[in-house]
Scaffold this active site. Structure first.
Site, PDB file in Angstrom:
ATOM      1  N   GLY A  34       6.979  -8.535  -9.547  1.00  0.00           N
ATOM      2  CA  GLY A  34       5.935  -8.970  -8.624  1.00  0.00           C
ATOM      3  C   GLY A  34       4.807  -7.957  -8.576  1.00  0.00           C
ATOM      4  O   GLY A  34       3.781  -8.158  -7.925  1.00  0.00           O
TER       5      GLY A  34
ATOM      6  N   GLY B  68       3.402   0.945  -5.738  1.00  0.00           N
ATOM      7  CA  GLY B  68       4.275  -0.081  -5.149  1.00  0.00           C
ATOM      8  C   GLY B  68       4.877   0.207  -3.788  1.00  0.00           C
ATOM      9  O   GLY B  68       5.174  -0.711  -3.049  1.00  0.00           O
ATOM     10  N   GLU B  69       5.103   1.459  -3.453  1.00  0.00           N
ATOM     11  CA  GLU B  69       5.854   1.748  -2.235  1.00  0.00           C
ATOM     12  C   GLU B  69       5.078   2.550  -1.208  1.00  0.00           C
ATOM     13  O   GLU B  69       5.405   2.545  -0.018  1.00  0.00           O
ATOM     14  CB  GLU B  69       7.142   2.513  -2.601  1.00  0.00           C
ATOM     15  CG  GLU B  69       8.032   1.692  -3.489  1.00  0.00           C
ATOM     16  CD  GLU B  69       9.132   2.498  -4.151  1.00  0.00           C
ATOM     17  OE1 GLU B  69      10.178   2.671  -3.536  1.00  0.00           O
ATOM     18  OE2 GLU B  69       8.935   2.954  -5.291  1.00  0.00           O
TER      19      GLU B  69
END
Ligand code: FES
Ligand code: FES
Lengths: 735, 209
Positions: free
Chosen positions: A466, A700-701
């Site tokens: 994703g 992403g995080e």
């Protein structure tokens, strides 16, 4: 013209919006059988007997496997998941452990037969209380150059962190707790396993397809080259598809035993216990500072619930990359402990250490600002770190100050409403917090291939969970080869491709992008070599340095130019390719590597019901080069939304019986559309060329870290109530 | 459960078929992938592997403009029928118990959760799945808007989001941001594409009017 850094629509958008994208469970194969697992209903003990007669005799049932009639399986290699293999013994390690597998002709038959299996246990009382087990024991060493789980850096003459705290003019102390949380990727874990001639193809969601293949082979007791994992589309992961959970090996072993394809899709409730989750954690942060807000001491202790060694897990260490790296302080003490309990497996979940750790330190910093009557942003700026604590290393690139300043500007921090402003039935407050996430770089291999139809393939066994990785392959391939995006075919999610960067640690993009450049360069070199050595080539006989490659053409000047497709056709060559490897270099030992960000938010607390609503959110990040603006924005927004769930909604209580009490999407609440305001996102786009020549650190995080603290701080600003136990639900605000 | 004759579908009153009929003509080509299992079902429902089950009942329905007759196990949900028997795997299973919205399809133009809908209960009805929205490569405005606004990441919730979003416009619940937020809240997106889903709906609703 390169598309790096622009808004690029996902290249798999048409597949994903039309239903053509095929996720693991979307394989429907001839003669395929369906499996359903049976899970334990006690928290600890041993199976005395199982009755499978009714199940085995039920219509359509092909086989029932239990510890009494097992499939032969071996534990995954150490570090790849759990430490035991299911069905090999009668021990119950946790509630929700696999104790049986029913395979039938249809899904409905398998599910119904699974419900007919009855089990008798010799039950024991599980130990399930984090509080009762605390303080735990020092967490195991993380290896790979990570700092020890317990360490202190003290100023000359200071003998302990307690002494440093006692000598501080102002101190604050808070204990911050949260229960179990789950990744809840929307795609339940699923496997379709097919054997042919002694070789297995397993369709299953994998963040690292090759690691999955190696682990699966070990669990089946076969050589790794007999196993191929295909994972082209993954319905979300967030850490839940790093390890191989038992469904993959079970489906694969059953398919071998029954000599037909087997599909095993976990029911949503089964995912909650069979797939490792983020465990409960209790953290105590103590801060000491001067009256004008200069930090003198930072102490961060954590007690993390973890399963017994007979289950295995990933170990959370929430302090080292948060309190251990965020602020300049002469005295720092980190003490990260674990409390073994009889509970389901745990695993890393988006911002695995940093989201819980960030909540603790960034709430404590707010408490310090309140007790100093100081703007929390000014407190952060006053304690800005320019070298990493402990090692004294400089950062490869750090622009957190600009994040604070730009974020404050965009949000209107200086003109924010005063604390506890009343607006009708709402109390309005604002809060801020810092985001930090370590920037790892992994080794990666990428293959670039020129094809005679004028397209180029960019292939690497990484995964698109994703994140937009498949689009990144296209963008970087197009950039490096100077051809349009439409002429690049990206390939990933296949363990047979060159070993790619794992889609973990927000490092997939950062690790892959620079290697695409090297692979493209190597492929260009091979193409030129063909051009000057093949007798049918118009460049035949020239030296390599007389031929230049640009934008899909070979060019020897004086009008002698030819597209690569034509050259390949003329020489009867289907394709020319090269594979490059890349990874961290000596810089790894010389610098500290982190991405940074700043969150600002406004929260409204209902004066009558206590309900908290996030009404505004601004996040500014420093992540190096941005490859795809659109996907980057989506990742940051998605991370903030993860933080909103962390702050306000998500908890799965572990009951005394060992049962995770909220194991379904009606009881385990994740944010829905109505919970989410528009989120203002900005990035600085300053390349980090120390991290890699490409300069992209990954995203992403990062924005998951600190977002929960910003919300909690805003709630305190609105209501005057400091909630230190997540999630912050309305009952805690009715005081 | 009694089996109904497939030739006498039940009447339904008060449902608008306008939105559905408007797309019916466009979907025939898009269902080619489903034709193999359907033909098999017609020829020999009992022996086709994909059709096995118990106490089978005859069900006739229209899926994406194409008539489908099958012998259905009464336990089959519409979701599992679409996915496992008709090879229409665009519709996703996220929870199988009505909690996530991933399985949203249209039945008679209304959005329903196909995991909570038994196949035998839609006998005689028209079902549209995400595969039936587009006309080959020509995407529905909502699909195009989801791509343009990045209304998804992993894509797993997307079929359900798009089917809900299309229905939302037809329901008249896509006019304000608050309405969109509220009426899209039955569709969970763990990747957190919510703001971009709202943008996509606001964009597509103009074209759909
Ligand atoms: S699968 Fe139907 S609502 Fe989740
Ligand atoms: S796009 Fe992944 S769950 Fe919505």
């Amino acid at each position: 013209m390169t598309s790096v850094g622009t808004d690029v629509d996902r290249v798999d958008g048409p597949e994903k919006t039309t239903g053509r994208a095929r996720y693991s469970a979307d394989r429907v194969l001839p003669d395929m059988a369906y499996a359903h697992v049976v899970l334990s209903t006690i928290g600890k003990g041993r199976i005395r007997a199982m009755n499978t007669d009714a199940a085995a005799g039920a219509p359509g049932v092909l086989r029932v496997y239990t510890p009494f009639q097992p499939l032969k399986l071996y534990p995954p290699p150490p570090g790849y998941g759990e430490t035991y293999a299911v069905l090999q013994d009668r021990d119950i390690r946790f509630r929700g452990q696999v104790i049986g597998l029913v395979v039938a002709r249809t899904f409905e038959q398998a599910r119904e037969a699974a419900a007919l299996v009855t089990t008798e246990y010799d039950a024991q009382q599980p130990s399930t209380s984090l509080a009762a087990g605390s303080p735990g024991v020092t967490a195991p060493d993380q290896g790979q150059g990570a700092p020890p789980a317990k360490f202190a850096v003290l100023a000359p003459g200071v003998t302990s962190i307690d002494q440093a705290l006692a000598a501080s003019e102002v101190t604050v102390q808070g204990t911050y707790t949260q229960g179990s949380q789950h990744h809840v990727a929307m795609e339940p874990h699923a496997t379709v396993a097919v054997w042919q001639d002694g070789h297995l193809t397993a369709y299953c969601g994998a963040q690292m397809p090759q690691v999955h293949a190696v682990s699966l082979a070990a669990q089946l007791g076969v050589e790794a080259d007999r196993v191929r994992v295909l994972s082209p589309y993954v319905g979300g992961a967030f850490g839940s598809r790093v390890a191989t959970w038992p469904d993959i090996a079970l489906a694969s072993a059953a398919a071998l035993d029954l000599d037909r394809p087997v599909k095993l899709v976990l029911a949503r409730e089964q995912v909650f216990t069979m797939v490792g989750h983020r465990p409960a954690v209790s953290q105590t942060v103590r801060l000491g500072a001067s009256a004008d807000g200069v930090l003198n001491a930072v102490s961060h202790k954590s007690d993390v619930a973890m399963p017994m060694p007979t289950v295995g897990s990933w170990v959370m260490v929430p302090a080292q990359d948060t309190s251990g790296a965020l602020y300049k302080t002469p005295n720092l003490a980190i003490d990260q402990r674990v409390v073994p309990l009889d509970m389901p497996p745990t695993w890393a979940m988006r911002g695995p250490n940093e989201a819980p750790g960030g909540f603790a330190i960034e709430t404590a910093m707010d408490e310090l600002a309140v007790s100093l009557r100081m703007d929390p942003l000014r407190l952060r700026l006053r304690n800005y770190a320019t070298t990493a604590a402990g090692t004294g290393r400089p950062w490869s690139s750090k622009h957190l100050r600009e994040c604070y300043e730009t974020g404050a500007e965009r949000f209107g921090w200086s003109s924010r409403p005063r604390s506890g402003t009343v607006d009708g039935q709402w109390l309005v407050g604002t809060g801020m917090a810092t985001a930090i996430y370590p920037a790892a770089r992994f080794p990666a291999a990428v293959r670039v291939r020129f094809r005679d139809d004028g397209t180029a393939v960019v292939a690497s066994a990484t995964a698109d969970i994703g994140t937009g990785a498949v689009t990144l392959l296209s963008i970087c391939g197009s950039d490096a080869l100077g051809i349009p995006l439409s002429r690049v075919e990206p390939r990933l999610g296949d363990s047979a491709l060159p070993p790619g960067a794992p889609a973990v640690g927000s490092a997939g993009a950062g690790s892959t992008a620079p290697v695409i450049r090297s692979a493209a360069q190597a492929a260009i070199t091979a193409l030129i070599d063909l051009a000057v050595t093949h007798p049918d080539s118009p460049f035949y006989g020239m030296t390599a340095d007389q031929v230049r490659y640009h934008d899909g053409y070979l060019d020897a000047g004086a009008g002698r130019s030819m597209g690569f497709a034509r050259l390949l056709k003329l020489t009867g060559t289907a394709g020319v390719e090269a594979t490059a490897n890349g990874g961290p270099g000596p810089e790894a030992g010389q610098y500290a590597f982190h991405s940074f960000g700043a969150h600002f938010c406004e929260v409204r607390g209902n004066r009558f019901t206590g309900e908290p609503r996030v009404s505004r959110f601004t996040t500014v990040v420093d992540i190096g080069t941005v490859v795809n603006a659109q996907a980057t924005r989506s990742q940051i927004v998605g991370s903030v939304i993860f933080g909103i769930g962390h702050a306000l909604l998500e908890v799965d209580p572990l009951e005394d019986s060992g049962r995770l009490a909220a194991g379904n999407l009606g009881d385990y609440l994740v944010p829905v559309n109505a919970d989410i305001p528009d989120i203002d996102v900005h990035w600085l786009d300053i390349p980090d060329t120390v991290y890699s020549p490409f300069g992209a650190r990954g995203v992403g995080e990062l924005a998951t870290v600190g977002s929960a603290a910003a919300i909690g701080n805003a709630i305190h600003d609105a209501t005057g109530i400091r909630v230190r136990d997540l999630p912050i639900t309305l009952d805690k605000l009715l005081g | 459960m009694a089996s109904r004759s497939p030739s006498t579908p039940p009447h339904r009153d008060g449902l608008s078929r306008r939105g559905f009929i408007g797309r019916t003509g466009a979907v025939v080509a898009g269902t080619a992938a489903a034709s193999a299992p359907l033909d098999t079902a017609r020829a020999a429902p009992q022996s086709a592997p994909a059709q096995q089950g118990e106490n089978l009942v005859a069900v006739a329905l229209t899926v994406n403009g194409r008539s489908v007759r099958l012998m259905a196990d009464p336990r089959w949900t519409l979701l599992d029928t679409l996915r496992e028997r008709l090879s229409l795997t665009g519709t996703k299973k996220g929870c199988d118990r009505g909690q996530c919205g991933a399985c949203t399809v249209h039945v008679e133009g209304r959005r329903v959760l196909s995991c909570l809908t038994l196949t035998a209960s839609v006998d005689g009805e028209h079902v549209t799945t995400v595969e039936g929205l587009s006309d080959g490569e020509h995407l529905h405005p909502m699909q195009r808007a989801f791509i343009a606004h990045d209304g998804f990441q992993c894509g797993y919730c997307t079929s359900g989001q798009i089917m809900s979003a299309v229905a939302l416009v037809g329901e008249g619940h896509a006019d304000t941001d608050d309405d969109i937020k509220e009426y899209m809240s039955g569709n969970i997106c763990r990747c957190g594409a919510y703001p971009f889903i709202r943008d996509a709906i606001k964009d597509a609703r103009e074209e759909m009017r």
